[in-house]
Design an enzyme around this catalytic site. Structure first.
Site, mmCIF file in Angstrom:
data_model
loop_
_atom_site.group_PDB
_atom_site.id
_atom_site.type_symbol
_atom_site.label_atom_id
_atom_site.label_comp_id
_atom_site.label_asym_id
_atom_site.label_seq_id
_atom_site.Cartn_x
_atom_site.Cartn_y
_atom_site.Cartn_z
ATOM 1 N N TYR A 63 46.759 14.952 -25.088
ATOM 2 C CA TYR A 63 46.709 15.899 -23.956
ATOM 3 C C TYR A 63 46.280 15.237 -22.642
ATOM 4 O O TYR A 63 45.798 15.926 -21.747
ATOM 5 C CB TYR A 63 45.763 17.056 -24.288
ATOM 6 C CG TYR A 63 46.397 18.141 -25.156
ATOM 7 C CD1 TYR A 63 47.586 18.773 -24.771
ATOM 8 C CD2 TYR A 63 45.799 18.563 -26.339
ATOM 9 C CE1 TYR A 63 48.163 19.773 -25.546
ATOM 10 C CE2 TYR A 63 46.378 19.569 -27.119
ATOM 11 C CZ TYR A 63 47.562 20.176 -26.710
ATOM 12 O OH TYR A 63 48.125 21.173 -27.472
ATOM 13 N N ASN A 91 47.553 29.214 -29.840
ATOM 14 C CA ASN A 91 48.988 29.523 -29.759
ATOM 15 C C ASN A 91 49.840 28.745 -30.769
ATOM 16 O O ASN A 91 51.033 28.563 -30.579
ATOM 17 C CB ASN A 91 49.505 29.389 -28.321
ATOM 18 C CG ASN A 91 49.373 27.992 -27.773
ATOM 19 O OD1 ASN A 91 48.932 27.079 -28.462
ATOM 20 N ND2 ASN A 91 49.774 27.805 -26.524
ATOM 21 N N HIS A 124 52.811 23.262 -30.723
ATOM 22 C CA HIS A 124 53.050 22.452 -29.526
ATOM 23 C C HIS A 124 54.467 21.907 -29.571
ATOM 24 O O HIS A 124 54.957 21.541 -30.630
ATOM 25 C CB HIS A 124 52.069 21.271 -29.471
ATOM 26 C CG HIS A 124 52.504 20.202 -28.509
ATOM 27 N ND1 HIS A 124 52.249 20.264 -27.167
ATOM 28 C CD2 HIS A 124 53.244 19.075 -28.698
ATOM 29 C CE1 HIS A 124 52.794 19.211 -26.574
ATOM 30 N NE2 HIS A 124 53.398 18.468 -27.478
ATOM 31 N N GLU A 151 55.209 11.210 -26.844
ATOM 32 C CA GLU A 151 54.497 11.880 -27.937
ATOM 33 C C GLU A 151 54.988 11.402 -29.305
ATOM 34 O O GLU A 151 54.184 11.208 -30.213
ATOM 35 C CB GLU A 151 54.625 13.402 -27.789
ATOM 36 C CG GLU A 151 53.838 13.903 -26.571
ATOM 37 C CD GLU A 151 54.068 15.365 -26.223
ATOM 38 O OE1 GLU A 151 53.439 15.840 -25.265
ATOM 39 O OE2 GLU A 151 54.888 16.045 -26.889
ATOM 40 N N LYS A 174 49.614 23.429 -34.823
ATOM 41 C CA LYS A 174 48.197 23.223 -34.525
ATOM 42 C C LYS A 174 47.325 23.760 -35.672
ATOM 43 O O LYS A 174 47.820 24.497 -36.539
ATOM 44 C CB LYS A 174 47.860 23.921 -33.203
ATOM 45 C CG LYS A 174 48.621 23.346 -31.982
ATOM 46 C CD LYS A 174 48.259 24.121 -30.719
ATOM 47 C CE LYS A 174 49.040 23.622 -29.507
ATOM 48 N NZ LYS A 174 48.724 24.401 -28.286
ATOM 49 N N ARG A 178 55.572 32.060 -30.761
ATOM 50 C CA ARG A 178 54.297 32.572 -30.224
ATOM 51 C C ARG A 178 54.355 34.075 -29.996
ATOM 52 O O ARG A 178 53.360 34.784 -30.210
ATOM 53 C CB ARG A 178 53.949 31.839 -28.933
ATOM 54 C CG ARG A 178 53.485 30.401 -29.155
ATOM 55 C CD ARG A 178 53.379 29.674 -27.836
ATOM 56 N NE ARG A 178 52.862 28.315 -27.975
ATOM 57 C CZ ARG A 178 53.060 27.354 -27.080
ATOM 58 N NH1 ARG A 178 53.778 27.598 -25.991
ATOM 59 N NH2 ARG A 178 52.547 26.151 -27.257
HETATM 60 P P1 RTP Z 1 51.892 22.817 -25.585
HETATM 61 O O1 RTP Z 1 51.805 21.552 -24.761
HETATM 62 O O2 RTP Z 1 50.761 22.984 -26.553
HETATM 63 O O3 RTP Z 1 53.241 23.064 -26.181
HETATM 64 O O4 RTP Z 1 51.703 23.975 -24.574
HETATM 65 P P2 RTP Z 1 52.429 24.171 -23.217
HETATM 66 O O5 RTP Z 1 53.179 22.948 -22.813
HETATM 67 O O6 RTP Z 1 53.200 25.444 -23.381
HETATM 68 O O7 RTP Z 1 51.205 24.384 -22.255
HETATM 69 P P3 RTP Z 1 50.310 23.364 -21.421
HETATM 70 O O8 RTP Z 1 50.174 23.928 -20.074
HETATM 71 O O9 RTP Z 1 50.777 21.953 -21.582
HETATM 72 O O10 RTP Z 1 48.929 23.539 -22.152
HETATM 73 C C1 RTP Z 1 48.687 22.888 -23.357
HETATM 74 C C2 RTP Z 1 47.880 23.763 -24.250
HETATM 75 O O11 RTP Z 1 46.609 24.002 -23.650
HETATM 76 C C3 RTP Z 1 46.136 25.269 -24.058
HETATM 77 N N1 RTP Z 1 45.807 26.051 -22.886
HETATM 78 N N2 RTP Z 1 44.708 26.737 -22.787
HETATM 79 N N3 RTP Z 1 43.855 28.754 -19.942
HETATM 80 C C4 RTP Z 1 43.684 28.190 -21.127
HETATM 81 O O12 RTP Z 1 42.706 28.378 -21.789
HETATM 82 C C5 RTP Z 1 44.736 27.326 -21.606
HETATM 83 N N4 RTP Z 1 45.852 27.009 -20.967
HETATM 84 C C6 RTP Z 1 46.527 26.187 -21.796
HETATM 85 C C7 RTP Z 1 47.209 25.933 -24.866
HETATM 86 O O13 RTP Z 1 46.920 25.739 -26.242
HETATM 87 C C8 RTP Z 1 48.452 25.151 -24.489
HETATM 88 O O14 RTP Z 1 49.402 25.177 -25.520
#
Ligand code: RTP
Length: 155
Positions: free
Chosen positions: A56, A119, A122, A133, A16, A109
């Site tokens: 997203y 973070n 992705h 994707e 990112k 991370r």
């Molecule tokens: P990613 O898709 O980026 O690998 O992350 P992930 O699956 O571990 O997490 P996901 O739940 O799919 O969330 C995607 C991205 O959204 C941001 N996020 N912000 N509470 C918050 O502010 C929040 N929660 C999630 C994070 O950048 C996360 O990687």
């Protein structure tokens, strides 16, 4: 062994804008590379907001969706496809928990990030999202199939 190389699993990994700005591209790539996974596609792009929203789309209803898409489209992103046995699940393990406060030390991370909104990386969370994707970010001809000699000692 040569024959099954074509069937190896693939995942989409993106560094990112925060990871790129912080100079962590090589650090992240080397962790996947040293593990024994194979890089089959890579490019650096600044995604549009519209593109970030497509990436997203599953999170459309979440309160952080808009900020997240602004962030992803705020600067260069390194988009990659990595290949190897179990790369989807183990890639997530290398990355660590979504919230860097909860990611274990030793993960990307856990070692390199502090807050969930920054973070640095992705990774696709399953076979279906990996497929979607990869095809969102890459044209089929941008993926390179090649044999590396090292692989026969790894897979
Ligand atoms: P990613 O898709 O980026 O690998 O992350 P992930 O699956 O571990 O997490 P996901 O739940 O799919 O969330 C995607 C991205 O959204 C941001 N996020 N912000 N509470 C918050 O502010 C929040 N929660 C999630 C994070 O950048 C996360 O990687």
């Amino acid at each position: 062994q040569e024959a099954h190389a074509a069937e190896l699993e693939r995942t989409f990994i993106a560094i990112k804008p925060d990871g790129v700005q912080r100079g962590l591209i090589s650090e992240i790539i080397s962790r996947f590379e040293r593990k024994g996974f194979k890089l089959v596609a890579i490019k650096i792009v600044i995604p549009s907001k519209d593109f970030a929203e497509k990436h997203y789309h599953d999170l459309k209803t979440r309160p952080f969706f808009d900020g997240l898409c602004d962030f992803l489209s705020s600067g260069p992103v390194v988009a990659m496809v990595w290949e190897g046995e179990g790369v989807i699940k183990y890639g997530r393990k290398l990355i660590g928990a979504t919230d860097p406060q909860k990611s274990e030390p030793g993960t990307i991370r856990g070692d390199l990030a502090v807050v969930v909104g920054r973070n640095i990386i992705h990774g696709s969370d399953g076979p279906e999202t990996a497929k979607d994707e990869i095809s969102l970010w890459f044209k089929p001809e941008e993926l390179v199939a090649y044999t590396s000699n090292a692989e026969k000692w790894i897979y």
